[in-house]
Design a protein around this motif. Structure first.
Motif, mmCIF file in Angstrom:
data_model
loop_
_atom_site.group_PDB
_atom_site.id
_atom_site.type_symbol
_atom_site.label_atom_id
_atom_site.label_comp_id
_atom_site.label_asym_id
_atom_site.label_seq_id
_atom_site.Cartn_x
_atom_site.Cartn_y
_atom_site.Cartn_z
ATOM 1 N N CYS A 1 0.833 -1.198 0.000
ATOM 2 C CA CYS A 1 0.000 0.000 0.000
ATOM 3 C C CYS A 1 0.876 1.259 0.000
ATOM 4 C CB CYS A 1 -0.899 -0.025 1.232
ATOM 5 S SG CYS A 1 -1.933 1.430 1.380
ATOM 6 N N CYS B 1 0.055 3.080 3.651
ATOM 7 C CA CYS B 1 0.421 2.527 4.962
ATOM 8 C C CYS B 1 1.483 1.432 4.865
ATOM 9 C CB CYS B 1 -0.823 2.020 5.698
ATOM 10 S SG CYS B 1 -1.477 0.472 5.064
ATOM 11 N N CYS C 1 -5.549 -0.602 5.574
ATOM 12 C CA CYS C 1 -6.277 0.676 5.642
ATOM 13 C C CYS C 1 -7.480 0.720 4.701
ATOM 14 C CB CYS C 1 -5.332 1.850 5.372
ATOM 15 S SG CYS C 1 -4.887 2.078 3.633
ATOM 16 N N CYS D 1 -6.050 -2.580 -0.026
ATOM 17 C CA CYS D 1 -5.133 -2.728 1.103
ATOM 18 C C CYS D 1 -5.743 -3.622 2.174
ATOM 19 C CB CYS D 1 -4.781 -1.355 1.678
ATOM 20 S SG CYS D 1 -3.651 -1.490 3.065
HETATM 21 ZN ZN LIG Z 1 -2.992 0.732 3.370
#
Ligand SMILES: [Zn+2]
Length: 100
Positions: free
Chosen positions: A48, A51, A71, A68
């Protein structure tokens, strides 16, 4: 009094801003060694961009969307946004229910 920019102007400026920043990034990438680019790709592939956790590819109507695992961010490859916008309303509703 400030005039609200027309949609066309906003579209133009958004595109110009992207092109300006892309040129700057391409300059940096050219200076980067091939090995370094390869290393970065291996390091970040299917992670991702927000994150850093693993992305999971979800295939819906031949549109492969990376979601993801942490997140819930949703990422599209080149051409996939156009494919999504080409779905009919009912398909679009289903598409969003898959990824929300
Ligand atoms: Zn993420």
């Amino acid at each position: 009094m400030t005039k609200k920019p027309s949609e066309k102007e906003e579209e133009y400026f958004a595109r110009m801003e992207f092109e300006r920043r892309k040129d700057a990034e391409e300059g940096k990438q050219k200076k980067m060694a091939e090995g370094e680019r390869k290393k970065l790709k291996e390091l970040h592939f299917m992670c991702c961009p927000k994150c850093g956790m693993q992305l999971i590819e979800v295939d819906y109507k031949k549109i492969k969307v990376d979601k993801c695992s942490h997140c819930q961010g949703v990422w599209l490859d080149a051409g996939e946004l156009e494919a999504v916008s080409g779905l009919e309303q009912s398909g679009l509703d289903k598409f969003f229910s898959v990824f929300k």
